[in-house]
Design a protein around this motif. Structure first.
Motif, mmCIF file in Angstrom:
data_model
loop_
_atom_site.group_PDB
_atom_site.id
_atom_site.type_symbol
_atom_site.label_atom_id
_atom_site.label_comp_id
_atom_site.label_asym_id
_atom_site.label_seq_id
_atom_site.Cartn_x
_atom_site.Cartn_y
_atom_site.Cartn_z
ATOM 1 N N ASP A 70 0.829 -1.207 0.000
ATOM 2 C CA ASP A 70 0.000 0.000 0.000
ATOM 3 C C ASP A 70 0.862 1.256 0.000
ATOM 4 O OD1 ASP A 70 -2.164 -1.671 0.169
ATOM 5 O OD2 ASP A 70 -3.193 -0.473 1.696
ATOM 6 N N ALA A 71 1.968 1.219 0.743
ATOM 7 C CA ALA A 71 2.805 2.410 0.874
ATOM 8 C C ALA A 71 3.342 2.875 -0.481
ATOM 9 C CB ALA A 71 3.960 2.136 1.827
ATOM 10 N N ASP B 212 0.387 4.407 -2.364
ATOM 11 C CA ASP B 212 -0.070 5.656 -1.754
ATOM 12 C C ASP B 212 0.883 6.819 -2.048
ATOM 13 O OD1 ASP B 212 -2.288 6.638 -0.015
ATOM 14 O OD2 ASP B 212 -0.556 7.396 1.123
ATOM 15 N N ALA B 213 2.177 6.547 -2.044
ATOM 16 C CA ALA B 213 3.143 7.613 -2.331
ATOM 17 C C ALA B 213 2.917 8.189 -3.723
ATOM 18 C CB ALA B 213 4.563 7.071 -2.198
ATOM 19 N N GLY C 40 0.052 8.347 -5.216
ATOM 20 C CA GLY C 40 -1.312 8.857 -5.372
ATOM 21 C C GLY C 40 -2.248 7.864 -6.027
ATOM 22 N N ARG D 250 -4.566 4.115 -5.863
ATOM 23 C CA ARG D 250 -5.270 3.205 -4.965
ATOM 24 C C ARG D 250 -4.818 1.783 -5.245
ATOM 25 N NH1 ARG D 250 -11.590 4.674 -4.928
ATOM 26 N NH2 ARG D 250 -11.609 2.514 -4.178
ATOM 27 N N VAL E 117 2.377 13.961 -1.619
ATOM 28 C CA VAL E 117 3.178 12.759 -1.326
ATOM 29 C C VAL E 117 3.484 12.701 0.168
ATOM 30 C CG1 VAL E 117 5.318 11.505 -1.811
ATOM 31 C CG2 VAL E 117 4.274 12.911 -3.606
ATOM 32 N N PRO E 118 3.144 11.613 0.866
ATOM 33 C CA PRO E 118 2.261 10.553 0.387
ATOM 34 C C PRO E 118 0.836 11.068 0.245
ATOM 35 C CG PRO E 118 2.874 10.192 2.695
ATOM 36 C CD PRO E 118 3.635 11.374 2.241
ATOM 37 N N ALA E 119 0.044 10.381 -0.562
ATOM 38 C CA ALA E 119 -1.298 10.885 -0.859
ATOM 39 C C ALA E 119 -2.250 10.685 0.312
ATOM 40 C CB ALA E 119 -1.841 10.186 -2.113
ATOM 41 N N ARG E 120 -1.960 9.703 1.158
ATOM 42 C CA ARG E 120 -2.797 9.406 2.338
ATOM 43 C C ARG E 120 -4.237 9.124 1.918
ATOM 44 N NH1 ARG E 120 -0.415 8.038 6.552
ATOM 45 N NH2 ARG E 120 -1.360 9.327 8.159
ATOM 46 N N LEU E 121 -4.403 8.292 0.909
ATOM 47 C CA LEU E 121 -5.741 7.934 0.439
ATOM 48 C C LEU E 121 -6.392 6.979 1.444
ATOM 49 C CD1 LEU E 121 -4.958 7.286 -3.355
ATOM 50 C CD2 LEU E 121 -5.769 9.401 -2.270
ATOM 51 N N GLU F 266 -8.448 4.690 0.992
ATOM 52 C CA GLU F 266 -8.573 3.306 0.511
ATOM 53 C C GLU F 266 -7.300 2.495 0.742
ATOM 54 O OE1 GLU F 266 -9.186 6.001 -1.257
ATOM 55 O OE2 GLU F 266 -11.352 5.960 -1.641
ATOM 56 N N ASN F 267 -6.159 3.174 0.833
ATOM 57 C CA ASN F 267 -4.900 2.454 1.066
ATOM 58 C C ASN F 267 -4.741 2.222 2.568
ATOM 59 O OD1 ASN F 267 -4.262 2.381 -1.677
ATOM 60 N ND2 ASN F 267 -3.256 4.379 -1.590
ATOM 61 N N THR F 268 -5.510 1.247 3.050
ATOM 62 C CA THR F 268 -5.651 1.081 4.499
ATOM 63 C C THR F 268 -4.375 0.606 5.183
ATOM 64 O OG1 THR F 268 -6.528 -1.104 4.012
ATOM 65 C CG2 THR F 268 -8.132 0.641 4.454
ATOM 66 N N ASP F 269 -3.463 0.006 4.401
ATOM 67 C CA ASP F 269 -2.232 -0.483 5.021
ATOM 68 C C ASP F 269 -1.047 0.458 4.784
ATOM 69 O OD1 ASP F 269 -3.370 -2.755 6.160
ATOM 70 O OD2 ASP F 269 -3.291 -3.807 4.244
ATOM 71 N N ALA F 270 -1.339 1.674 4.326
ATOM 72 C CA ALA F 270 -0.272 2.674 4.183
ATOM 73 C C ALA F 270 -0.367 3.615 5.378
ATOM 74 C CB ALA F 270 -0.435 3.445 2.875
ATOM 75 N N HIS F 271 0.668 3.628 6.188
ATOM 76 C CA HIS F 271 0.607 4.419 7.416
ATOM 77 C C HIS F 271 1.663 5.517 7.480
ATOM 78 C CE1 HIS F 271 -2.146 1.328 8.717
ATOM 79 N NE2 HIS F 271 -1.237 0.421 8.427
ATOM 80 N N ASP F 272 2.500 5.611 6.449
ATOM 81 C CA ASP F 272 3.616 6.556 6.512
ATOM 82 C C ASP F 272 3.153 7.995 6.308
ATOM 83 O OD1 ASP F 272 5.296 4.394 6.812
ATOM 84 O OD2 ASP F 272 5.584 4.175 4.648
ATOM 85 N N VAL G 267 7.831 9.879 3.419
ATOM 86 C CA VAL G 267 8.450 8.808 2.633
ATOM 87 C C VAL G 267 9.892 9.177 2.318
ATOM 88 C CG1 VAL G 267 6.306 7.995 1.612
ATOM 89 C CG2 VAL G 267 7.636 9.753 0.426
#
Lengths: 320, 231
Positions: A116-117, A120-121, A123, A125, B125-129, B131-137, B140
């Protein structure tokens, strides 16, 4: 047989377990490529990940270009480039440039990626990665160099039904993971061959370490386990929990990787490689390069694969 | 002043020949631009640097259309692949001029060896969407780091171009650029066959503020006439 064996996986990592000078890793890539070429092997493969502490290479074609300039015949592959994370026009431009400079020596493999990271970076999904893959692969294949040999079309990585169907429909090769074995391997190859319209190349990756020494074999397995525990523990997430927090799932994965790794004397490694060859796999991508395999040890492994394992496979083939 | 050779026209598809000629002539660099045959200059730069020692390899990179993070990663990887001899020369992508400044700022931020976040009008950056539930950063870190202390990331104006025809005219243009705008670098757009002339007749004349008349006359009567007769 040598022309059906590639070596992997150059990731340019400098990890906690095996610290290395990053500039030296890039310099060494060219030296390793020259050795692999001199052994008569088919190809050398890099990988892509991004935004990780160890410097994992995010742009394998750019790294490989320098090594291509130092070689003449060796092919360069990616296992995998994370296609949904790229602008397909830019990736096609990079691939075309690499192909033109190297004289058609690109073996582009594409996969989904799963962190996901990373999505997400950029932009993006992650839950839309399948759709993005479909769109980007279509564009990539459309932009593929006109007149290029069909057998040089991209590889699609994976073993899920969607990956098989996608590879077949786009006329791409199918590159299978190291954990696919036994009946499922045979069924997967058959399903792909039945669906494929184009050249239908099938390859498989295998973690390999050739050694006659039992202690070295054990040390390699320990290091392999530590390596994948770090990767899976940090990167694989399920319902908000990292691999490190799901001990049971992590252990299961590590056990499976250990079980599928081919570690031992050349004859034993060759014996184990008979399974995919008999299942109709025509290309073997043998992973001998890991962060924890030192430079001189890696050279020994490349030589062992080319000079001790490959001849046994060729013998088996002609006997068959 | 430091000089790069920029091949033009069909010679853009022979970057190795251009780089070798530039190096042999004692020039400082080569400037690579996209062409139909080689549309990705950062890939070309990585390849070319492996075929010549020492030479700085400048690659013109368009910004503003695709994600600048992807460009930053390619540039840093190419910098490692060239052993730190890469110069990225940024220019706006056609049709994306509005996004250029933000893209350049993002590449510049991303190319520094520390974690960062970036919130622009076009890119975050990061977009913090959600839907990206496992992105916590929240921050970056782009890898790999530059091969040297910093990545060389220039604007097009940092590498002004002079179209080379006659050596005297090129020398005059370079001297004027230095006097009026403080040029430190210039790219000379020239046939590869002219590299030797750039190294022998242009380069020596643009290093100092002025040369004694006697020295220029000496060169003209000895070296320059010798070169002319060699043609």
């Amino acid at each position: 047989m040598l022309d059906r064996i590639g070596l992997s996986l150059w990731t340019q990592q400098s990890t906690a377990a095996a610290p290395a000078s990053i500039p030296a890793l890039y310099r060494r890539l060219g030296e390793d490529a020259r050795l692999v070429e001199s052994l008569g092997l088919h190809s050398l493969w890099l990988a892509e990940h991004r935004l990780w502490y160890d410097g994992w290479c995010p742009a394998p074609l750019h790294a490989a270009a320098a090594a291509a300039a130092r070689t003449e015949r060796l092919r360069f592959g990616t296992a995998m480039m994370l296609l949904p994370q790229h602008d397909p026009a830019a990736l096609a431009a990079a691939a075309r440039t690499f192909d033109a400079l190297s004289g058609g020596r690109l073996e582009l493999g594409v996969g989904l990626g799963y962190r996901d990271a990373e999505y997400d970076a950029l932009g993006l999904r992650r839950d839309r990665r399948g759709k993005a893959m479909e769109r980007n692969l279509g564009e990539l294949v459309e932009r593929w160099p006109a007149g290029a040999d069909d057998r040089r079309r991209p590889w699609v990585g994976g073993m899920a039904p969607a990956a098989i169907e996608r590879a077949a429909r786009h006329g791409c090769g199918l590159l299978l993971p190291q954990t696919l074995t036994g009946e499922r391997l045979a069924e997967t190859v058959a399903a792909y061959r039945a669906a494929a319209t184009g050249p239908a190349r099938v390859g498989i990756t295998k973690d390999v370490h050739v050694t006659e020494d039992g202690e070295r074999a054990t040390a390699f397995r320990d290091a392999l386990r530590r390596h994948f525990a770090e990767e899976i523990g940090s990167w694989w997430a399920l319902r908000g929990r990292l691999g490190f927090d799901q001990r049971e799932g992590l252990e299961r994965q590590l056990a499976r990787i250990d079980e599928c790794a081919l570690v031992g004397p050349a004859a034993a490694v060759a014996d184990a490689l008979a399974e995919p060859l008999e299942a109709g796999v025509e290309f073997l991508l043998l992973r001998v390069a890991f962060d924890f395999v030192a430079a001189d040890e890696l050279r020994d492994q490349a030589v062992a694969v080319a000079e001790r394992v490959a001849p046994l496979l060729a013998g088996e083939r002609s006997a068959a | 002043m430091r000089l790069a050779l920029e091949p033009a026209g069909a010679e853009r598809a022979q970057p190795v020949a251009a780089a070798r000629a530039a190096w042999a002539a004692g020039l400082d660099g080569v400037l690579l631009t996209a062409c139909d045959a080689l549309p990705a200059p950062l890939v070309t730069a990585a390849y070319v640097a492996a075929t010549v020692p020492d030479l700085l390899v400048a690659a013109e990179v368009e910004l503003g259309d695709r994600h600048p993070l992807e460009v930053a990663e390619e540039a840093l990887t190419a910098d490692q692949a060239t052993g730190g001899r890469l110069v990225v020369v940024a220019r706006p992508a056609a049709g994306a001029e509005d996004a250029y400044d933000e893209a350049l700022e993002l590449v510049r931020t991303a190319a520094v060896a520390r974690p960062f976040a970036f919130a622009g009008e076009r890119w975050r950056v990061p977009a913090r969407l959600a839907e990206n539930t496992d992105a916590h950063d929240e921050l970056v870190r782009v890898m790999p780091p530059p091969a040297r202390a910093r990545l060389e990331l220039w604007r097009a104006g940092d590498l002004p171009r002079v179209r080379h025809g006659d050596p005297a005219a090129t020398v005059a243009a370079l001297r004027a650029g230095r006097a009026e705008h403080g040029w430190e670098w210039a790219a000379l757009t020239a046939p590869v066959a002219a590299a030797a002339e750039l190294g022998a007749r242009v380069r020596p004349r643009v290093q100092l503020d002025r040369l004694p008349d006697g020295l220029e006359r000496h060169w003209e009567q000895t070296l320059d006439s010798e070169q002319r007769s060699e043609r």
